[in-house]
Design an enzyme around this catalytic site. Sequence first.
Site, PDB file in Angstrom:
ATOM      1  N   ASP A 102      75.187  21.778 -13.595  1.00 37.54           N
ATOM      2  CA  ASP A 102      76.259  22.757 -13.511  1.00 37.54           C
ATOM      3  C   ASP A 102      77.521  22.165 -14.133  1.00 37.54           C
ATOM      4  OD1 ASP A 102      77.791  24.948 -12.617  1.00 37.54           O
ATOM      5  OD2 ASP A 102      76.542  25.124 -10.820  1.00 37.54           O
ATOM      6  N   ASP A 203      79.763  27.223 -15.686  1.00 42.74           N
ATOM      7  CA  ASP A 203      80.489  27.973 -14.668  1.00 42.74           C
ATOM      8  C   ASP A 203      81.571  28.854 -15.314  1.00 42.74           C
ATOM      9  OD1 ASP A 203      80.970  28.212 -11.726  1.00 42.74           O
ATOM     10  OD2 ASP A 203      82.941  27.432 -12.253  1.00 42.74           O
ATOM     11  N   GLU A 256      77.659  31.579 -16.786  1.00 43.81           N
ATOM     12  CA  GLU A 256      78.038  32.493 -15.709  1.00 43.81           C
ATOM     13  C   GLU A 256      79.201  33.338 -16.206  1.00 43.81           C
ATOM     14  OE1 GLU A 256      79.463  32.474 -11.079  1.00 43.81           O
ATOM     15  OE2 GLU A 256      80.458  31.260 -12.565  1.00 43.81           O
ATOM     16  N   HIS A 330      74.372  30.811  -4.618  1.00 43.67           N
ATOM     17  CA  HIS A 330      75.217  30.176  -3.608  1.00 43.67           C
ATOM     18  C   HIS A 330      76.525  30.927  -3.372  1.00 43.67           C
ATOM     19  CE1 HIS A 330      76.702  29.150  -7.475  1.00 43.67           C
ATOM     20  NE2 HIS A 330      77.834  28.708  -6.937  1.00 43.67           N
ATOM     21  N   ASP A 331      76.776  31.989  -4.136  1.00 42.75           N
ATOM     22  CA  ASP A 331      78.004  32.770  -3.953  1.00 42.75           C
ATOM     23  C   ASP A 331      77.743  34.124  -3.314  1.00 42.75           C
ATOM     24  OD1 ASP A 331      79.590  30.852  -5.246  1.00 42.75           O
ATOM     25  OD2 ASP A 331      79.357  31.803  -7.211  1.00 42.75           O
TER      26      ASP A 331
HETATM   27  O1  ISL Z   1      84.581  37.350 -10.612  1.00 47.77           O
HETATM   28  C1  ISL Z   1      83.475  37.190 -10.115  1.00 47.77           C
HETATM   29  C2  ISL Z   1      82.332  38.055 -10.432  1.00 47.77           C
HETATM   30  O2  ISL Z   1      82.627  39.031 -11.380  1.00 47.77           O
HETATM   31  C3  ISL Z   1      83.247  36.074  -9.209  1.00 47.77           C
HETATM   32  O3  ISL Z   1      82.073  36.278  -8.520  1.00 47.77           O
HETATM   33  C4  ISL Z   1      83.168  34.772  -9.993  1.00 47.77           C
HETATM   34  O4  ISL Z   1      82.274  34.924 -11.053  1.00 47.77           O
HETATM   35  C5  ISL Z   1      82.674  33.682  -9.158  1.00 47.77           C
HETATM   36  O5  ISL Z   1      83.500  33.488  -8.060  1.00 47.77           O
HETATM   37  C6  ISL Z   1      82.632  32.405  -9.969  1.00 47.77           C
HETATM   38  O6  ISL Z   1      81.856  31.490  -9.286  1.00 47.77           O
HETATM   39  C7  ISL Z   1      81.720  30.211  -9.805  1.00 47.77           C
HETATM   40  O7  ISL Z   1      82.948  29.551  -9.995  1.00 47.77           O
HETATM   41  C8  ISL Z   1      83.706  29.296  -8.808  1.00 47.77           C
HETATM   42  C9  ISL Z   1      82.882  28.672  -7.698  1.00 47.77           C
HETATM   43  O8  ISL Z   1      83.606  28.709  -6.507  1.00 47.77           O
HETATM   44  C10 ISL Z   1      81.557  29.374  -7.521  1.00 47.77           C
HETATM   45  O9  ISL Z   1      80.787  28.744  -6.532  1.00 47.77           O
HETATM   46  C11 ISL Z   1      80.890  29.386  -8.858  1.00 47.77           C
HETATM   47  O10 ISL Z   1      79.585  29.917  -8.824  1.00 47.77           O
HETATM   48  C12 ISL Z   1      84.827  28.391  -9.209  1.00 47.77           C
HETATM   49  O11 ISL Z   1      84.331  27.261  -9.865  1.00 47.77           O
END
Ligand code: ISL
Length: 570
Positions: A102, A203, A256, A330-331
């Site tokens: 990641d 990310d 992502e 995980h989110d």
């Molecule tokens: O804006 C979003 C979706 O359209 C959010 O879900 C966003 O994409 C998400 O919060 C991003 O997540 C990633 O980066 C974050 C981290 O806290 C998350 O765990 C990770 O997956 C910041 O690094």
Amino acid sequence: MPASPATRPFRSSVVYQIYPKSFRDSTGNGVGDLRGVIEKVPYIASLGVDHVWFNPFFPSPGRDNGYDISDYRAIDPAMGTMEDFDELVAALAEKGIGVILDMVLNHTSTAHEWFQRALAGDPVYQDYYILRPAKEDGSLPTNWVSKFGGPAWERFGDTDHYYLHLFDRTQADLNWHNPAVRAQAAGIVNFWRERGVRGFRFDVINLIGKDEELRDAPPGTDDRAMYTDGPLVHDYLRELAAASFGADEAGITVGEMSSTTIEACVGYSRPENHELSMVFSFHHLKVDYDQGRKWTDVPADLPALKRILSDWALGMQEGGGWNALFWNNHDQPRAVNRFGDPGRYRAESATMLATAVHLLRGTPYVYMGEEIGMTDPAYTSIEDYVDVEARNAYAELLAEGRTPQEAFRIVHRKARDNSRTPMAWDASATAGFTTGTPWLRPTGQEAVNVEREEREGSILPYYRKLISLRHELPLIAEGAYAPWEQDNPDVLAYTRTHEGDRLLVLCNLRGTDSEVTLPEGLETAEVLIANHADADAWVAAHRAVRPRPSALPLRPYEAIALLERAEPAA
Ligand code: ISL
């Protein structure tokens, strides 16, 4: 050290996601670690997956559980050592499994040496970050809000400048306009490539192309439009690929993409563009957001879910892009709780959801515990939650005038910690995760755990079968997608076709009986996979009904995939 194996092409691969902090603790300190993962390599291999994506395990103050990185080229001592890492890569490689790391390159922790040097006044490192003075009227540089709540700007030391943080205030956004930052990013990727890694997840990578001049979102508009999917993202990704992973023939990369569009994602993932192998997008996981707001509690809009999945499958296919397919990470709270029935129909709804994405066009991702049907924790108090986002949201809900009960109910439905609870290996008090006190409290492991699922469960074998089907059938990896019965409000249905073979996938999204019309043909179709044991007889009985075409009734959360081969097996 051995490189990650040259696994099969990413289109026929399946990825398993591990949140290392919660997978297996080998030391008894209550926090998962790399040696814990090494212990579980036989289990991971038994799933048949091709790659494992690990959430970050680099040194970090842990304010956002490792997404606030203070050193990109080391292992968090709480998680293990570089020797442990090398051993883990080798142990997985021996089973033919690659590693996906990641890369959190949109921002660093404010504890990172670069930020600290910037704070100390070094102009070279100040240009690594996005620093701006207040507006003339003394207000913040822009009206943007942090994704974790509050303004996206924080005072830069005791200067009259502010630094941008789209996430927590300890996660400072990097200035990708600076070529030195881009070179650092490539250097980090290459550091891990030199250790044998051939897979990378980037990310929130569609946030790196912000304009040079940052502007307020016009009143009443969404500020995300001001910094998401900027045209520079494509340039920077191509540059990063050319300077690092682009050389890896058998590599796999996934970006992502936050609040993105099909058009942008086609661009990120078309092979001709030399950017990424595939993208994560999230629109299908916002169908239980009230008017786009996450911290709300409304039932999932299932017709919208169908439409979004289909639009993305079609749009990416037409543009030649490639989706990462997933329900859980995980989110996200557990999909069984959001879209299924974790009580009465846990196994049926878990396997129906799995069927829906594993047979789609794209690369499926399985988040640890999903394959045994883990559910959201039965927490009863905000004190059970650790995540900074959940804590902030709870406080904001209270400030908006919600009662503590209402605020908790909403957080309980949406919190990221819902999926971060320890992997349930057995029914013991600590779920076989640790001999100490787990950092996040497990619940429900008496009923749902790997040991029991191996013995008598139906979800785990179902996942194993879905994974092996993608390996075996080019139709699943390569076939053309088309929606079926798009107006049916209850059943998610689609076809995949390839060299005369045809697959019809039927998924009842409801916990009640539904029905779906069968397309013409399919006279010789066989049940490829189904989540009710008697599906063959069920389909045969309904096929016998005359006059055709007849509607096929589907039982609660029933999933059936019918395969018709161009050359029926003799
Ligand atoms: O804006 C979003 C979706 O359209 C959010 O879900 C966003 O994409 C998400 O919060 C991003 O997540 C990633 O980066 C974050 C981290 O806290 C998350 O765990 C990770 O997956 C910041 O690094």
